[in-house]
Design a protein around this motif. Structure first.
Motif, PDB file in Angstrom:
ATOM      1  N   ARG A 747       0.852  -1.194   0.000  1.00 39.17           N
ATOM      2  CA  ARG A 747       0.000   0.000   0.000  1.00 39.17           C
ATOM      3  C   ARG A 747       0.887   1.242   0.000  1.00 39.17           C
ATOM      4  O   ARG A 747       1.808   1.359   0.811  1.00 39.17           O
ATOM      5  N   TYR A 748       0.599   2.179  -0.902  1.00 40.67           N
ATOM      6  CA  TYR A 748       1.385   3.401  -1.015  1.00 40.67           C
ATOM      7  C   TYR A 748       0.502   4.600  -0.733  1.00 40.67           C
ATOM      8  O   TYR A 748      -0.579   4.744  -1.321  1.00 40.67           O
ATOM      9  N   ALA A 749       0.951   5.445   0.200  1.00 44.20           N
ATOM     10  CA  ALA A 749       0.220   6.655   0.549  1.00 44.20           C
ATOM     11  C   ALA A 749       0.672   7.788  -0.374  1.00 44.20           C
ATOM     12  O   ALA A 749       1.713   8.400  -0.153  1.00 44.20           O
ATOM     13  N   TYR A 750      -0.105   8.030  -1.400  1.00 44.68           N
ATOM     14  CA  TYR A 750       0.220   9.111  -2.334  1.00 44.68           C
ATOM     15  C   TYR A 750       0.139  10.452  -1.626  1.00 44.68           C
ATOM     16  O   TYR A 750       0.966  11.338  -1.827  1.00 44.68           O
ATOM     17  N   THR A 751      -0.886  10.589  -0.796  1.00 45.34           N
ATOM     18  CA  THR A 751      -0.988  11.700   0.149  1.00 45.34           C
ATOM     19  C   THR A 751      -1.429  11.082   1.480  1.00 45.34           C
ATOM     20  O   THR A 751      -1.589   9.872   1.591  1.00 45.34           O
ATOM     21  N   LYS A 752      -1.640  11.917   2.483  1.00 44.17           N
ATOM     22  CA  LYS A 752      -2.092  11.403   3.765  1.00 44.17           C
ATOM     23  C   LYS A 752      -3.494  10.808   3.696  1.00 44.17           C
ATOM     24  O   LYS A 752      -3.892  10.073   4.600  1.00 44.17           O
ATOM     25  N   ARG A 753      -4.234  11.092   2.614  1.00 48.54           N
ATOM     26  CA  ARG A 753      -5.607  10.613   2.534  1.00 48.54           C
ATOM     27  C   ARG A 753      -5.901   9.859   1.243  1.00 48.54           C
ATOM     28  O   ARG A 753      -7.057   9.515   0.982  1.00 48.54           O
ATOM     29  N   THR A 754      -4.882   9.591   0.453  1.00 45.69           N
ATOM     30  CA  THR A 754      -5.063   8.850  -0.784  1.00 45.69           C
ATOM     31  C   THR A 754      -4.071   7.695  -0.822  1.00 45.69           C
ATOM     32  O   THR A 754      -2.870   7.897  -0.634  1.00 45.69           O
ATOM     33  N   PHE A 755      -4.594   6.477  -1.057  1.00 38.31           N
ATOM     34  CA  PHE A 755      -3.768   5.275  -1.014  1.00 38.31           C
ATOM     35  C   PHE A 755      -4.007   4.433  -2.260  1.00 38.31           C
ATOM     36  O   PHE A 755      -5.134   4.334  -2.758  1.00 38.31           O
ATOM     37  N   PHE A 756      -2.925   3.834  -2.736  1.00 37.76           N
ATOM     38  CA  PHE A 756      -2.998   2.888  -3.834  1.00 37.76           C
ATOM     39  C   PHE A 756      -2.432   1.551  -3.340  1.00 37.76           C
ATOM     40  O   PHE A 756      -1.391   1.517  -2.688  1.00 37.76           O
ATOM     41  N   SER A 757      -3.141   0.446  -3.658  1.00 39.24           N
ATOM     42  CA  SER A 757      -2.737  -0.866  -3.168  1.00 39.24           C
ATOM     43  C   SER A 757      -2.715  -1.870  -4.307  1.00 39.24           C
ATOM     44  O   SER A 757      -3.512  -1.791  -5.249  1.00 39.24           O
ATOM     45  N   VAL A 758      -1.797  -2.815  -4.197  1.00 36.12           N
ATOM     46  CA  VAL A 758      -1.786  -3.983  -5.060  1.00 36.12           C
ATOM     47  C   VAL A 758      -1.658  -5.195  -4.147  1.00 36.12           C
ATOM     48  O   VAL A 758      -0.889  -5.179  -3.178  1.00 36.12           O
ATOM     49  N   GLY A 759      -2.441  -6.232  -4.417  1.00 38.95           N
ATOM     50  CA  GLY A 759      -2.430  -7.379  -3.516  1.00 38.95           C
ATOM     51  C   GLY A 759      -2.627  -8.692  -4.241  1.00 38.95           C
ATOM     52  O   GLY A 759      -3.126  -8.735  -5.375  1.00 38.95           O
ATOM     53  N   VAL A 760      -2.209  -9.739  -3.578  1.00 37.20           N
ATOM     54  CA  VAL A 760      -2.389 -11.103  -4.079  1.00 37.20           C
ATOM     55  C   VAL A 760      -2.995 -11.936  -2.950  1.00 37.20           C
ATOM     56  O   VAL A 760      -2.422 -11.995  -1.858  1.00 37.20           O
ATOM     57  N   ASN A 761      -4.126 -12.542  -3.200  1.00 35.89           N
ATOM     58  CA  ASN A 761      -4.721 -13.479  -2.260  1.00 35.89           C
ATOM     59  C   ASN A 761      -4.377 -14.908  -2.695  1.00 35.89           C
ATOM     60  O   ASN A 761      -4.394 -15.221  -3.879  1.00 35.89           O
TER      61      ASN A 761
END
Length: 806
Positions: A747-761
């Motif tokens: 998970r990457y916090a682009y700003t303090k209130r915007t996040f981008f995530s990549v995941g594998v289940n």
């Protein structure tokens, strides 16, 4: 059992040795879990999760954002080892509303609350050979993740505190209440096989109402999931062999609109309201009908056909109430809560064989049948009125916290008949007119796949009950907390019952505590179990007769001497300890035992003996080929151990939270009994049903995880261990090996209130072990599990996610 790969065993050992456990960062920040207060388990002042007299688990915002699953049932299964959400296939409506359980008991033995108020059950009764067979639980997936602030899971018997159904425990879902903020989330995903594409979007926003903390919080959410199919080649029914079955997730579309609000009247009181509506459309399938089978028509389906079962599920709830602060720290709460669940069935790609071959008056045949039909609708609604009051009293110099209240609840259940073609035997529906297929066999009645409910099985009935409760909590010394509860309930259809609970918490030091409880419980038979019935017409020993799921009090149950349903009763005991050796570390361990007497189950199929006998003598005059019914037929005992630990390490510019939970659980059927003079307990509830209760859910479920945050980056890795499961109803006994499933997200916090995530289940693409016991089913394409499938069959999946707030 296959051994786990070395790297997976190393992962578990490292997590346990590090005392990693619990719910990492329950509020979505770096604070230890004990800073989060919970209201579940006690009506006195809110406590931290580590100060309660019974184990309470917490799931917070960050957990939900990093876990991966987008449906509440799978999310809870991933994060809480006491919760199970087994995947099911070719099980009619259970494919769309999957059973949710706690501590390996039944779906109807766990109580679900929303904002502390009872949530209604689902209309669907699970009557297929799946987990929760014979029960109607709560449709947990009717609640959107975007509306939830946090979840509390009470792992303790609580019928005396919260009422019927709380034998295994209670799940309380607390809705969001923030204002002046909008949260938006979107996600896309797929499996490694390139199917099961998943799209989800949600929006949550809040507005301030009035001047004294009022609010209105709204959530809209939509989700679309594509189908998956992991069926193997059918080598028995088609030539050349090919895939004929559909074994996997169905096409599903979900839509939600939920709200939560409060309007202050003055500084001491407010009106509140919450609830929501949801709609789910899902497609599943029945068993393949092969070419040449008497359930097919060569002119319509020369290569056979796979009936499709479509379900439309609607759910609605609305609660409103009035709260007021009274004198001397007392509080009053009056509320009304309404909930409704509806499931409509529609069959397509099918036909009614008896329609096709029915003769006309001139001796010719009709040669036609509708290919689809509505097959009926199930409806359930519940209205609950509560009036509660709580506060401290002084008795002889001692301060005792008291809570008391009154509850009235009304339940109603409906079965609406399907279209005539869905259930009729020919257009005249006359069993006296024998309809033959070209092979000379008697034609089957009703539409193939899921036969419709008939006017004879339609019902519209219900019941009501009242309850009075009293809770007390007292601290004779600072280190000791004592609690007690007693509850009286009276039902309109089976009488009254009283339950009680005693609990204690002793903390000789700030670092060490002991806790325990003893309680009695009950579960009233649901109106679904009381009033459900279904009927179909089949050939039995050359005679066209009815196969009946008989409701209580019917001619069939009376003939067998099956007594009317009564309440299940239970005793629950637990003892545990809490260790806090440092501010950043905790460890809890809790032992428990749950005994249930007169557990309500769905019987085995009762069929006549081949050469006649007492069963045949009862069924034949009634025109019934075989029968099933609900009955209080077994006693069970569940023993278990929950270990939860947590360790947080803070470095100069990063934080590491190691987590792990170990769940051990064993349920045994201790007695099978029957009120019938004809059927023994083992006939009424055969060994295959015992296996489903004892081994259908994993006896071991562990969750270990690591959550690492450094600057704008967050890495979350979680491993779930699911123990062995077994089943034997449709084939010889089959065991499916234990499995580790590892999930990972960045998970990457682009700003303090915007996040981008990549995941594998399911990072390492684990699937159930192969079906190896022989029998017919592997030849039909059932290469993996079917009846009991805690990990599903899809394998690895990947997703991208974006979250923002403004």
């Amino acid at each position: 059992m296959k051994r786990a790969p070395q790297f997976q065993r190393t992962l578990l050992a490292a997590a346990v040795l590090a005392l990693s456990a619990g719910y990492a960062s329950a509020e979505g920040n770096d604070a230890p879990a004990e800073q989060t207060v919970v209201v579940l388990g006690s009506r006195s002042v809110a406590k931290t999760a580590l100060d309660t007299a019974a184990p309470v688990g917490l799931i917070g915002l960050k957990d939900m954002q990093t876990a991966g699953p987008l449906e509440l049932g799978k999310l809870l299964q991933t994060l809480d080892p006491s919760f199970n959400f087994s995947s099911t296939f070719i099980s009619d409506g259970t494919d769309s509303i999957r059973p949710a359980t706690l501590r390996s008991l039944g779906p109807d033995q766990v109580l679900v609350l929303v904002n502390g108020k009872r949530r209604h059950q689902q209309a669907l009764l699970n009557v297929q050979q799946t987990i929760g067979r014979g029960s109607a639980g709560t449709d947990i997936n009717a609640i959107p993740l975007g509306a939830i602030h946090h979840i509390e899971v009470l792992r303790d018997g609580a019928a005396a505190q919260y009422g019927s159904d709380a034998i295994a425990g209670v799940i309380n879902i607390v809705l969001k209440s923030q204002v002046n903020e909008t949260q938006v989330s979107g996600s896309v995903g797929t499996t490694s096989e390139g199917d099961g594409d998943l799209y989800s979007a949600s929006a949550n926003t809040g507005f301030a109402l009035g001047q004294d903390g009022g609010f209105l919080n709204l959530t809209a959410e939509a989700r679309k999931r594509g189908e998956t199919n992991r069926a193997g080649v059918d080598s028995l029914r088609v030539n050349p062999p090919r895939v004929t079955q559909h074994i996997g997730d169905s096409n599903t579309k979900d839509g939600y609109l939920w709200w939560n609000g409060s309007l202050p009247i003055d500084k001491a009181s407010d009106f509140y309201a919450f609830g929501g509506v949801s709609k789910r459309k899902s497609d599943s399938f029945g068993f393949f009908r092969s070419a040449g089978d008497d359930r097919t028509v060569a002119a319509v389906s020369p290569n056979g056909y796979l009936p499709a079962i479509h379900t439309t599920i609607k759910d609605a709830s609305f609660a409103f109430g009035y709260r007021r602060d009274l004198a001397n720290d007392w509080k009053a709460d009056i509320s009304i809560n309404y909930g409704a669940s509806e499931l409509a069935f529609h069959e397509s790609d099918s036909l009614n064989v008896s329609y096709w071959y029915e003769k006309k008056a001139d001796g010719s045949i009709y040669g036609e049948s509708p290919r689809e039909a509505d097959t009926g609708t199930l409806k359930f609604n519940q209205t609950t009125f509560n009036a509660d009051i709580k506060g401290p009293v002084q008795l002889g110099g001692a301060s005792i916290f008291l809570a008391t209240g009154f509850e009235y609840r009304a339940d109603n259940y409906q079965i609406v008949a399907g279209d005539p073609v869905s259930y009729q035997y020919g257009r005249t529906n006359n069993p006296a007119i024998v309809i033959k297929t070209p092979s000379g066999a008697t034609a089957a009645s009703g539409i193939q796949g899921f036969p419709g409910y008939t006017p004879a099985t339609a019902v519209d009935s219900g019941r009501h009950n009242i309850a009075l409760f009293l809770d007390a909590e007292h601290k004779p010394v600072n280190e000791l907390t004592l609690g007690g509860a007693v509850r009286y309930e009276k039902y309109s259809d089976f009488g009254s019952t009283v339950t009680g609970k005693l609990s204690a918490r002793f903390d000789p030091t700030k670092q060490f505590g002991l806790r325990g409880s003893l309680s009695t419980g009950f579960r009233a038979p649901s109106v679904q179990q009381e009033f459900y019935s279904s009927v179909s017409t089949n050939l039995n020993n050359g005679v066209l007769t009815e196969t009946l799921t008989a409701r209580q009090g019917s001619a069939v149950t009376k003939a067998f001497g099956i007594a009317p349903l009564k309440e299940e009763t239970s005793t629950n005991g637990s003892i545990g300890m809490v260790l806090r050796p440092a501010s950043n570390m905790s460890l809890t361990a809790d032992l428990y035992e749950i005994k249930i007497k007169d557990r309500i189950v769905f019987s085995s199929e009762i069929a006549p003996e081949a050469n006649g006998g007492p069963i045949a003598n009862i069924l034949k005059p009634l025109g019934v080929g075989q029968a099933q019914f609900f009955t209080n037929a077994v006693d069970t005992r569940t023993r278990g151990l929950d270990i939860v630990a947590e360790h947080t390490s803070k470095f100069a510019a990063s934080t590491l939270v190691l987590s792990g939970q170990l769940g051990f659980n064993k349920t045994e059927v201790t007695k099978r009994h029957s009120t019938s003079s004809v059927l023994t307990g083992s006939q009424l509830f055969d060994q295959s049903q015992v296996t489903l209760i004892e081994h259908g859910q994993p006896r071991k479920h562990h969750v270990v995880a690591a959550d690492y945050t450094a600057g704008q980056w967050n890495l979350n890795t979680r491993a779930n261990y699911y123990g062995e499961v077994q089943a034997e109803n449709f084939s010889p006994l089959q065991k499916w090996d234990a499995r580790w499933l590892v999930d990972a997200s960045v998970r990457y916090a682009y700003t303090k209130r915007t996040f981008f995530s990549v995941g594998v289940n399911n990072l390492f693409n684990q699937t159930p072990s192969d079906w190896t016991n022989g029998g017919v089913f592997p030849k039909l394409g059932f290469t993996k599990c079917w009846e009991t499938c805690p990990i599903g069959v899809n394998g690895r999946s990947m997703y991208l996610r974006a979250d923002t707030a403004f």
